[in-house]
Design a protein around this motif. Structure first.
Motif, PDB file in Angstrom:
ATOM      1  N   ALA A  84       0.822  -1.212   0.000  1.00  0.00           N
ATOM      2  CA  ALA A  84       0.000   0.000   0.000  1.00  0.00           C
ATOM      3  C   ALA A  84       0.860   1.268   0.000  1.00  0.00           C
ATOM      4  O   ALA A  84       0.329   2.377  -0.037  1.00  0.00           O
ATOM      5  N   GLY A  85       2.192   1.112   0.056  1.00  0.00           N
ATOM      6  CA  GLY A  85       3.072   2.260  -0.075  1.00  0.00           C
ATOM      7  C   GLY A  85       3.737   2.733   1.195  1.00  0.00           C
ATOM      8  O   GLY A  85       4.424   3.759   1.200  1.00  0.00           O
ATOM      9  N   TYR A  86       3.585   2.000   2.270  1.00  0.00           N
ATOM     10  CA  TYR A  86       4.192   2.395   3.537  1.00  0.00           C
ATOM     11  C   TYR A  86       5.480   1.628   3.787  1.00  0.00           C
ATOM     12  O   TYR A  86       5.604   0.466   3.418  1.00  0.00           O
ATOM     13  N   ARG A  87       6.442   2.269   4.446  1.00  0.00           N
ATOM     14  CA  ARG A  87       7.652   1.593   4.908  1.00  0.00           C
ATOM     15  C   ARG A  87       7.289   0.919   6.224  1.00  0.00           C
ATOM     16  O   ARG A  87       6.712   1.553   7.111  1.00  0.00           O
ATOM     17  N   VAL A  88       7.629  -0.340   6.377  1.00  0.00           N
ATOM     18  CA  VAL A  88       7.235  -1.113   7.550  1.00  0.00           C
ATOM     19  C   VAL A  88       8.462  -1.609   8.291  1.00  0.00           C
ATOM     20  O   VAL A  88       9.372  -2.188   7.696  1.00  0.00           O
ATOM     21  N   LEU A  89       8.490  -1.374   9.586  1.00  0.00           N
ATOM     22  CA  LEU A  89       9.489  -1.944  10.488  1.00  0.00           C
ATOM     23  C   LEU A  89       8.766  -2.999  11.310  1.00  0.00           C
ATOM     24  O   LEU A  89       7.642  -2.768  11.750  1.00  0.00           O
ATOM     25  N   THR A  90       9.402  -4.134  11.538  1.00  0.00           N
ATOM     26  CA  THR A  90       8.736  -5.186  12.300  1.00  0.00           C
ATOM     27  C   THR A  90       9.522  -5.522  13.559  1.00  0.00           C
ATOM     28  O   THR A  90      10.744  -5.402  13.601  1.00  0.00           O
ATOM     29  N   ALA A  91       8.780  -5.946  14.566  1.00  0.00           N
ATOM     30  CA  ALA A  91       9.372  -6.378  15.830  1.00  0.00           C
ATOM     31  C   ALA A  91       8.644  -7.634  16.281  1.00  0.00           C
ATOM     32  O   ALA A  91       7.425  -7.732  16.148  1.00  0.00           O
ATOM     33  N   CYS A  92       9.383  -8.585  16.814  1.00  0.00           N
ATOM     34  CA  CYS A  92       8.767  -9.847  17.227  1.00  0.00           C
ATOM     35  C   CYS A  92       8.336  -9.821  18.690  1.00  0.00           C
ATOM     36  O   CYS A  92       7.699 -10.764  19.151  1.00  0.00           O
ATOM     37  N   ASP A  93       8.656  -8.746  19.407  1.00  0.00           N
ATOM     38  CA  ASP A  93       8.247  -8.638  20.804  1.00  0.00           C
ATOM     39  C   ASP A  93       8.148  -7.173  21.203  1.00  0.00           C
ATOM     40  O   ASP A  93       8.581  -6.286  20.463  1.00  0.00           O
TER      41      ASP A  93
END
Length: 101
Positions: free
Chosen positions: A5-14
């Motif tokens: 959708a055009g967003y930069r995504v950062l992910t975290a597992c906790d």
């Protein structure tokens, strides 16, 4: 799907990793689950609010019975899991500040 959708995504597992990313990266909106290893979404949101209360927080969770009213107040939106992606994307658009205004 959010990246598409055009967003930069950062992910975290906790929760602890989410708080660490929040403190070290430029973020415009945060989407948290409530049930996370080590630190729940309410505790993570409380820490994030102390660091920068202006960043919108969205709780995207299965609606755990352990979420308190006080914790819900930390979030700009609550999106129960099971909704379509369009509901989550609409919430993101609603909480993001309008640029150039």
């Amino acid at each position: 799907m959010i990246e598409i959708a055009g967003y930069r995504v950062l992910t975290a597992c906790d929760g602890a990793t989410a708080v660490r990313l929040f403190s070290s990266e430029i973020v415009h909106v945060v989407i948290l689950d409530y049930e996370m290893p080590g630190m729940n979404g309410g505790a993570a949101a409380a820490q994030m609010r102390q660091m920068d209360g202006a960043i919108p927080l969205i709780l995207h969770s299965g609606g755990s019975l352990t979420i308190t009213e006080e914790e819900l107040l930390l979030f700009n939106r609550f999106i129960p899991k099971g909704n379509t992606l369009s509901v989550l994307l609409k919430a993101i658009q609603e909480v993001l500040p309008v640029s150039g205004a």
